[in-house]
Design a protein around this motif. Sequence first.
Motif, short mmCIF file in Angstrom:
data_model
loop_
_atom_site.label_atom_id
_atom_site.label_comp_id
_atom_site.label_asym_id
_atom_site.label_seq_id
_atom_site.Cartn_x
_atom_site.Cartn_y
_atom_site.Cartn_z
N THR A 45 -4.59 -4.76 4.93
CA THR A 45 -5.63 -4.29 5.83
C THR A 45 -6.83 -3.76 5.05
OG1 THR A 45 -4.80 -2.01 5.88
CG2 THR A 45 -3.84 -3.57 7.48
N LYS A 46 -7.94 -3.61 5.75
CA LYS A 46 -9.12 -3.00 5.13
C LYS A 46 -8.82 -1.58 4.68
CE LYS A 46 -13.28 -5.33 6.69
NZ LYS A 46 -13.72 -5.82 5.41
N GLN A 47 -8.03 -0.85 5.45
CA GLN A 47 -7.68 0.51 5.09
C GLN A 47 -6.90 0.53 3.78
OE1 GLN A 47 -5.35 2.60 8.01
NE2 GLN A 47 -5.54 4.56 6.96
N THR A 82 -9.10 -10.08 3.34
CA THR A 82 -9.79 -8.80 3.37
C THR A 82 -10.62 -8.64 2.10
OG1 THR A 82 -8.02 -7.80 4.68
CG2 THR A 82 -9.47 -6.30 3.48
#
Length: 146
Positions: free
Chosen positions: A12-14, A124
């Motif tokens: 994920t981007k996180q 991503t």
Amino acid sequence: VMRVQIDNFPGTKQEARFLGRHIVNSPLFKCAVSGNDPNTGRLAGAIGSWAGKYKPDCNMSKMSLTLGGRCIFQNGKFVLEGDDVEKALSQHMKDAEYGDSTVFPPHQRFVEIGIDFGDVGGDTSLTILGSDLTEEYVVINADYRS
């Protein structure tokens, strides 16, 4: 200022943001950047520390690393060709310094760090900015009391 570009991250981007922040917040890597020391092991150590703690199943077999646009790690091993490469990487870091003699407005040069997870990664991509630890910063904050 350090600029970390993460591409093809398998998550994920996180998670990618957390990896980038782990790198720019690594005290050892910050010190290396501040001293214009292209210690590639400190960069790899920050990435490995993050992976071991937070994403141990991350496939890094196709990961490549660049510093100043120059490939320093690929296919599971460092790609460093001697003293000339080290001098060029050190010069890249020095050229990105923001010092007392910098004319306003300040330049937009960065210590450029690239992490590409390759075709085993995901889609991503993001950029993280961070700063090094200068001697002046350490001296000021070592004497600071609240």
